[in-house]
Write a protein that holds these residues in place. Structure first.
Motif, short mmCIF file in Angstrom:
data_model
loop_
_atom_site.label_atom_id
_atom_site.label_comp_id
_atom_site.label_asym_id
_atom_site.label_seq_id
_atom_site.Cartn_x
_atom_site.Cartn_y
_atom_site.Cartn_z
N SER A 174 -50.97 68.77 2.91
CA SER A 174 -52.35 68.33 2.66
C SER A 174 -53.36 69.38 3.08
O SER A 174 -54.38 69.58 2.41
CB SER A 174 -52.63 67.00 3.38
N SER A 175 -53.09 70.09 4.19
CA SER A 175 -54.01 71.13 4.65
C SER A 175 -54.06 72.28 3.66
O SER A 175 -55.13 72.83 3.35
CB SER A 175 -53.57 71.66 6.02
N SER A 176 -52.88 72.66 3.14
CA SER A 176 -52.80 73.78 2.22
C SER A 176 -53.45 73.46 0.88
O SER A 176 -54.30 74.20 0.39
CB SER A 176 -51.33 74.17 2.01
N PHE A 177 -53.06 72.34 0.29
CA PHE A 177 -53.54 72.02 -1.06
C PHE A 177 -54.99 71.58 -1.06
O PHE A 177 -55.67 71.70 -2.08
CB PHE A 177 -52.65 70.98 -1.70
N SER A 178 -55.50 71.05 0.06
CA SER A 178 -56.91 70.68 0.11
C SER A 178 -57.80 71.92 0.02
O SER A 178 -58.97 71.84 -0.35
CB SER A 178 -57.21 69.91 1.40
N LYS A 179 -57.20 73.08 0.36
CA LYS A 179 -57.92 74.36 0.27
C LYS A 179 -57.58 75.11 -1.01
O LYS A 179 -57.99 76.26 -1.20
CB LYS A 179 -57.58 75.24 1.48
N GLY A 180 -56.79 74.47 -1.88
CA GLY A 180 -56.44 75.08 -3.15
C GLY A 180 -55.37 76.15 -3.04
O GLY A 180 -55.25 77.01 -3.92
N LYS A 181 -54.57 76.10 -1.98
CA LYS A 181 -53.53 77.11 -1.78
C LYS A 181 -52.14 76.48 -1.86
O LYS A 181 -51.95 75.31 -1.53
CB LYS A 181 -53.69 77.79 -0.41
N GLU A 182 -51.16 77.28 -2.29
CA GLU A 182 -49.78 76.83 -2.33
C GLU A 182 -49.17 76.99 -0.93
O GLU A 182 -49.44 77.96 -0.23
CB GLU A 182 -48.99 77.68 -3.34
N LEU A 183 -48.38 75.99 -0.52
CA LEU A 183 -47.85 75.98 0.85
C LEU A 183 -46.92 77.16 1.11
O LEU A 183 -47.13 77.92 2.05
CB LEU A 183 -47.12 74.66 1.11
N ILE A 184 -45.87 77.30 0.30
CA ILE A 184 -44.93 78.42 0.43
C ILE A 184 -44.58 78.91 -0.96
O ILE A 184 -44.73 78.19 -1.95
CB ILE A 184 -43.64 78.01 1.18
N SER A 185 -44.10 80.13 -1.03
CA SER A 185 -43.73 80.69 -2.33
C SER A 185 -42.47 80.01 -2.86
O SER A 185 -41.65 79.50 -2.08
CB SER A 185 -43.46 82.19 -2.18
N PRO A 186 -42.29 79.98 -4.19
CA PRO A 186 -41.09 79.37 -4.77
C PRO A 186 -39.80 79.97 -4.22
O PRO A 186 -38.82 79.25 -3.99
CB PRO A 186 -41.25 79.65 -6.26
N ARG A 187 -39.79 81.28 -3.99
CA ARG A 187 -38.58 81.93 -3.50
C ARG A 187 -38.23 81.47 -2.09
O ARG A 187 -37.07 81.17 -1.79
CB ARG A 187 -38.77 83.46 -3.51
N THR A 188 -39.24 81.37 -1.22
CA THR A 188 -39.01 80.89 0.14
C THR A 188 -38.59 79.43 0.13
O THR A 188 -37.68 79.02 0.87
CB THR A 188 -40.28 81.05 0.99
N HIS A 189 -39.24 78.65 -0.71
CA HIS A 189 -38.90 77.24 -0.86
C HIS A 189 -37.43 77.09 -1.24
O HIS A 189 -36.70 76.27 -0.67
CB HIS A 189 -39.80 76.63 -1.94
#
Length: 218
Positions: A174-189
């Motif tokens: 919620s903190s990440s997406f509320s700022k319009g940012k992706e939490l982690i990269s697809p590769r790390t995920h």
């Protein structure tokens, strides 16, 4: 007195299982993202509180119901079923890691119909999640009963680890997406999912190989 190493093991196990489940995109994650886009970073905490209420009810049913009537043969049975389910869940996570990591989460979240508050969303997405119910009735109940044989404080450590993972992840989302940012990269995920899936598969095998040890504890 429960050995400190047993408490650490229960805490780590609870955390790993929690983060493994949380990383798989699903209704609760989509609800958290959708609500955070509208209501900000606190959405994750509210969704978690609803989810925790459902799980608390499940934990109480397992401890108050099953423990009072459980027998040696039933402990072995639960451990075997739990081991199989845990092993299969681990394989499913590994198999779906690449696809899950590349899911268009933003697009899915914005399409997710949210007609209730964040706490209600946490409750509804938990109750209506068949995977969560199946997990706690099989592998989850086996783990909780195993920890209960060590001591109620070990159960508390397991639950604490699980909820730390759930709350931490949903708050990060919620903190990440509320700022319009992706939490982690697809590769790390993807890499994290491989690690978590492998851990669950290995622990499932351990359950299968040691089910007689569980029944001997009662």
């Amino acid at each position: 007195m429960v050995p400190i190493i047993e408490l650490i093991k229960a805490l780590v196990l609870g955390f790993t299982i929690g983060i493994s489940a949380a990383l798989i995109p699903g209704p609760m994650m989509f609800a958290t993202i959708g609500i955070s886009l509208k209501k900000g970073w606190k959405a994750g905490l509210y969704v978690f509180s609803g989810h925790a209420l459902v799980e608390l009810g499940i934990f109480m049913l397992i401890l108050l119901g099953a423990v009072s009537i459980i027998g040696e043969s039933m402990i072995s049975y639960i451990a075997i079923i739990g081991g199989v389910v845990m092993f299969l869940f681990g394989l499913v996570i590994i198999k779906s890691a690449k696809e899950a990591a590349r899911t268009d989460i933003i697009s899915s979240a914005t399409k997710f119909d949210i007609t209730s508050g964040p706490v209600s969303a946490g409750i509804v997405t938990s109750i209506l999640n068949p995977t969560l119910i199946i997990w706690w009735l099989t592998a989850g109940s086996a783990i909780i009963l195993q920890e209960y044989m060590t001591g109620i404080i070990a159960v508390s450590a397991f639950i604490a680890g699980h909820w730390i993972a759930d709350a931490g992840f949903l708050l990060a989302v919620s903190s990440s997406f509320s700022k319009g940012k992706e939490l982690i990269s697809p590769r790390t995920h993807e890499r994290v999912l491989y690690i978590c899936g492998g851990f669950l598969a290995i622990f499932g095998l351990w359950f299968l190989l040691n089910y007689n040890d569980f029944s001997s504890m009662i």
